[in-house]
Scaffold this motif. Structure first.
Motif, mmCIF file in Angstrom:
data_model
loop_
_atom_site.group_PDB
_atom_site.id
_atom_site.type_symbol
_atom_site.label_atom_id
_atom_site.label_comp_id
_atom_site.label_asym_id
_atom_site.label_seq_id
_atom_site.Cartn_x
_atom_site.Cartn_y
_atom_site.Cartn_z
ATOM 1 N N PRO A 258 9.644 12.516 13.445
ATOM 2 C CA PRO A 258 10.907 12.184 14.118
ATOM 3 C C PRO A 258 10.869 10.777 14.712
ATOM 4 C CG PRO A 258 10.159 14.381 14.731
ATOM 5 C CD PRO A 258 9.038 13.755 13.970
ATOM 6 N N GLY A 259 11.974 10.064 14.530
ATOM 7 C CA GLY A 259 12.084 8.718 15.079
ATOM 8 C C GLY A 259 11.549 7.624 14.184
ATOM 9 N N ALA A 260 10.872 7.982 13.100
ATOM 10 C CA ALA A 260 10.348 6.966 12.186
ATOM 11 C C ALA A 260 11.502 6.240 11.493
ATOM 12 C CB ALA A 260 9.431 7.597 11.143
ATOM 13 N N ASP A 261 11.311 4.953 11.230
ATOM 14 C CA ASP A 261 12.376 4.168 10.604
ATOM 15 C C ASP A 261 11.858 3.475 9.348
ATOM 16 O OD1 ASP A 261 10.789 2.093 11.520
ATOM 17 O OD2 ASP A 261 12.140 1.538 13.164
ATOM 18 N N LEU A 262 12.748 2.674 8.726
ATOM 19 C CA LEU A 262 12.387 2.023 7.470
ATOM 20 C C LEU A 262 11.268 1.006 7.654
ATOM 21 C CD1 LEU A 262 15.860 1.490 5.739
ATOM 22 C CD2 LEU A 262 13.986 2.960 4.958
ATOM 23 N N THR A 263 11.195 0.371 8.812
ATOM 24 C CA THR A 263 10.109 -0.582 9.057
ATOM 25 C C THR A 263 8.762 0.123 8.970
ATOM 26 O OG1 THR A 263 11.516 -1.973 10.442
ATOM 27 C CG2 THR A 263 9.128 -2.220 10.698
ATOM 28 N N GLN A 264 8.660 1.300 9.600
ATOM 29 C CA GLN A 264 7.418 2.069 9.524
ATOM 30 C C GLN A 264 7.157 2.564 8.108
ATOM 31 O OE1 GLN A 264 9.007 4.233 13.160
ATOM 32 N NE2 GLN A 264 6.824 4.732 13.308
ATOM 33 N N ALA A 265 8.223 2.955 7.420
ATOM 34 C CA ALA A 265 8.058 3.441 6.056
ATOM 35 C C ALA A 265 7.553 2.331 5.144
ATOM 36 C CB ALA A 265 9.380 3.998 5.530
ATOM 37 N N ARG A 266 8.086 1.134 5.310
ATOM 38 C CA ARG A 266 7.625 0.009 4.504
ATOM 39 C C ARG A 266 6.141 -0.255 4.755
ATOM 40 N NH1 ARG A 266 11.655 -3.440 2.461
ATOM 41 N NH2 ARG A 266 10.272 -5.234 2.642
ATOM 42 N N ARG A 267 5.759 -0.234 6.017
ATOM 43 C CA ARG A 267 4.358 -0.491 6.346
ATOM 44 C C ARG A 267 3.455 0.601 5.772
ATOM 45 N NH1 ARG A 267 4.519 0.249 11.541
ATOM 46 N NH2 ARG A 267 5.539 -1.763 11.870
ATOM 47 N N TYR A 268 3.895 1.847 5.892
ATOM 48 C CA TYR A 268 3.092 2.973 5.406
ATOM 49 C C TYR A 268 2.890 2.889 3.892
ATOM 50 C CZ TYR A 268 1.779 7.808 4.357
ATOM 51 O OH TYR A 268 1.128 8.934 3.895
ATOM 52 N N VAL A 269 3.988 2.633 3.149
ATOM 53 C CA VAL A 269 3.903 2.569 1.690
ATOM 54 C C VAL A 269 3.071 1.362 1.263
ATOM 55 C CG1 VAL A 269 5.260 2.156 -0.401
ATOM 56 C CG2 VAL A 269 6.007 3.866 1.266
ATOM 57 N N ARG A 270 3.298 0.232 1.932
ATOM 58 C CA ARG A 270 2.517 -0.970 1.597
ATOM 59 C C ARG A 270 1.020 -0.713 1.775
ATOM 60 N NH1 ARG A 270 -0.444 -4.102 -0.019
ATOM 61 N NH2 ARG A 270 -0.463 -6.383 0.175
ATOM 62 N N GLU A 271 0.650 -0.096 2.886
ATOM 63 C CA GLU A 271 -0.770 0.140 3.150
ATOM 64 C C GLU A 271 -1.350 1.185 2.207
ATOM 65 O OE1 GLU A 271 -0.905 1.164 7.264
ATOM 66 O OE2 GLU A 271 -0.617 -0.917 7.956
ATOM 67 N N ALA A 272 -0.593 2.255 1.951
ATOM 68 C CA ALA A 272 -1.120 3.338 1.109
ATOM 69 C C ALA A 272 -1.299 2.884 -0.338
ATOM 70 C CB ALA A 272 -0.198 4.551 1.180
ATOM 71 N N LEU A 273 -0.268 2.265 -0.902
ATOM 72 C CA LEU A 273 -0.375 1.809 -2.285
ATOM 73 C C LEU A 273 -1.391 0.680 -2.410
ATOM 74 C CD1 LEU A 273 3.347 1.778 -3.513
ATOM 75 C CD2 LEU A 273 1.582 3.472 -4.008
ATOM 76 N N GLY A 274 -1.362 -0.234 -1.461
ATOM 77 C CA GLY A 274 -2.302 -1.349 -1.517
ATOM 78 C C GLY A 274 -3.744 -0.902 -1.397
ATOM 79 N N ARG A 275 -3.977 0.073 -0.530
ATOM 80 C CA ARG A 275 -5.348 0.570 -0.350
ATOM 81 C C ARG A 275 -5.879 1.193 -1.643
ATOM 82 N NH1 ARG A 275 -4.419 3.013 4.007
ATOM 83 N NH2 ARG A 275 -3.705 4.967 3.065
ATOM 84 N N ASN A 276 -5.067 2.040 -2.273
ATOM 85 C CA ASN A 276 -5.526 2.705 -3.490
ATOM 86 C C ASN A 276 -5.671 1.743 -4.662
ATOM 87 O OD1 ASN A 276 -5.750 5.162 -2.246
ATOM 88 N ND2 ASN A 276 -3.922 6.056 -3.162
ATOM 89 N N SER A 277 -4.703 0.841 -4.830
ATOM 90 C CA SER A 277 -4.801 -0.066 -5.969
ATOM 91 C C SER A 277 -5.918 -1.080 -5.775
ATOM 92 C CB SER A 277 -3.460 -0.778 -6.218
ATOM 93 O OG SER A 277 -3.039 -1.492 -5.079
ATOM 94 N N THR A 278 -6.151 -1.526 -4.548
ATOM 95 C CA THR A 278 -7.264 -2.437 -4.306
ATOM 96 C C THR A 278 -8.597 -1.735 -4.541
ATOM 97 O OG1 THR A 278 -5.978 -3.718 -2.705
ATOM 98 C CG2 THR A 278 -8.364 -3.953 -2.612
ATOM 99 N N ALA A 279 -8.682 -0.461 -4.139
ATOM 100 C CA ALA A 279 -9.909 0.299 -4.400
ATOM 101 C C ALA A 279 -10.153 0.409 -5.900
ATOM 102 C CB ALA A 279 -9.807 1.687 -3.767
ATOM 103 N N THR A 280 -9.088 0.626 -6.678
ATOM 104 C CA THR A 280 -9.233 0.695 -8.135
ATOM 105 C C THR A 280 -9.679 -0.643 -8.706
ATOM 106 O OG1 THR A 280 -7.551 2.432 -8.273
ATOM 107 C CG2 THR A 280 -8.012 1.188 -10.290
ATOM 108 N N LEU A 281 -9.094 -1.739 -8.212
ATOM 109 C CA LEU A 281 -9.501 -3.056 -8.687
ATOM 110 C C LEU A 281 -10.953 -3.356 -8.341
ATOM 111 C CD1 LEU A 281 -6.366 -5.250 -7.824
ATOM 112 C CD2 LEU A 281 -7.031 -4.343 -10.054
ATOM 113 N N GLU A 282 -11.397 -2.939 -7.156
ATOM 114 C CA GLU A 282 -12.789 -3.169 -6.770
ATOM 115 C C GLU A 282 -13.744 -2.402 -7.682
ATOM 116 O OE1 GLU A 282 -14.392 -5.064 -4.862
ATOM 117 O OE2 GLU A 282 -12.843 -6.012 -3.649
#
Length: 318
Positions: free
Chosen positions: A281-305
């Protein structure tokens, strides 16, 4: 034209958005895979600003199909004419028009017309094409209407980003790791399951379970289109996690004087009505953008490593 009967279809929708916005979404075909559910990937082969030639991949009745499309854009009349060059069987000819008309009050009438012929005009083949055209046209119009009516918030809903890793090894070794996605469950810790089929060379259809940082499992389905000679793999998730309305991406490897650069690119449309359900509750698009950026970036960077370690270990062993 081969003499078969020309079949015609018409689909339309009213959009509560300015005609210029609607036309802009249609004119930028390279972004269609992110905006239109049936479209998987579009490569712009030629363009002079008015005439363009595109290589397109899309689903049709559950099958992955590809063709060359020639389009003529007319922003003055807000029409885009298109025709397929060398369409896939059973289609012999496919052409059509996107027409955008401004209505009183600032709304827009969007119409999508198709003319097509079918080799031999067999009833079952005609029915197959009609079903594909109807299903895809409805999906495209609905998606475009939904995006256009949120045009003032598109900058918040859409995000694109990339991560890269330097590799001291040939690009071919990195690409090989990324291409062999069927082996990922035993090579990549955050991939717990991956089922892959490649009925058409270079077109991979896969279902994958991915572990998130908090231990949750996300199940996704994707279509990957591979360009090994260019060191590229593009993909679209056809089944996305709850927070994403659409997700497209690309793996690419580029050789340079100082080694190889491996890049993971992502483009996402957020699902606004899922933000509070997923993030609380109370989460907004700014938080969603940050969450998706971190989650996708973390997994794809781990794959690249992991791809980097694999490639560099092969070089050392050799």
């Amino acid at each position: 034209m081969t003499g078969e009967r020309v079949h015609r279809t018409s689909h339309s929708t009213e959009v509560d958005a300015p005609a210029g916005i609607v036309y802009g979404l249609i004119s930028d075909a390279v972004r269609w895979p992110l905006f239109f559910p049936p479209n998987l990937h579009v490569e712009r082969l030629e363009t002079d600003g008015t005439n363009e030639r595109l290589r397109m991949w899309a689903t049709a009745n559950g099958q992955v199909r590809s063709w060359i499309s020639r389009r003529v854009q007319d922003p003055g009349t807000r029409r885009v004419e298109f025709s397929q060059a060398h369409p896939q069987a059973p289609v012999d000819m496919m052409r059509g028009t996107w027409a955008v008309a401004e209505l009183p009050g600032g709304t827009t009438l969007l119409t999508l017309l198709h003319d097509f012929t079918v080799h031999g005009d067999r009833a079952q083949d005609v029915a197959w094409v009609e079903r594909a055209v109807d299903t895809n046209s409805r999906a495209e119009l609905a998606s475009l209407r939904g995006l256009a009516e949120r045009w003032t918030r598109l900058d918040d809903l859409v995000l694109s980003f990339e991560d890269s890793v330097h590799v001291d090894a040939p690009a071919e070794l990195v690409h090989d790791f990324l291409h062999r996605a069927g082996d990922w469950p035993r090579l990549i810790p955050h991939v717990s399951r991956l089922d892959l089929t490649e009925d058409t060379p270079g077109v991979q259809v896969m279902a994958m379970d991915t572990l998130t940082a908090d231990g949750a499992v996300h199940t996704t389905e994707s279509v990957r289109i591979c360009f090994p000679h260019a060191g590229r793999i593009v993909y679209k998730q056809t089944t996305t996690p709850a927070l994403m309305e659409a997700h497209t991406g690309e793996w690419s490897v580029v050789s340079g004087e100082n080694g190889t650069t491996a890049v993971a690119q992502h483009s996402v449309v957020l699902r606004e009505d899922a933000v509070e359900r997923v993030l609380g509750p109370g989460a907004d698009l700014t938080q969603a953008r940050r969450y998706v950026r971190e989650a996708l970036g973390r997994n794809s960077t781990a794959t690249l490593e992991l791809a980097r370690r694999h490639a560099e270990s092969v070089v050392r062993a050799g």
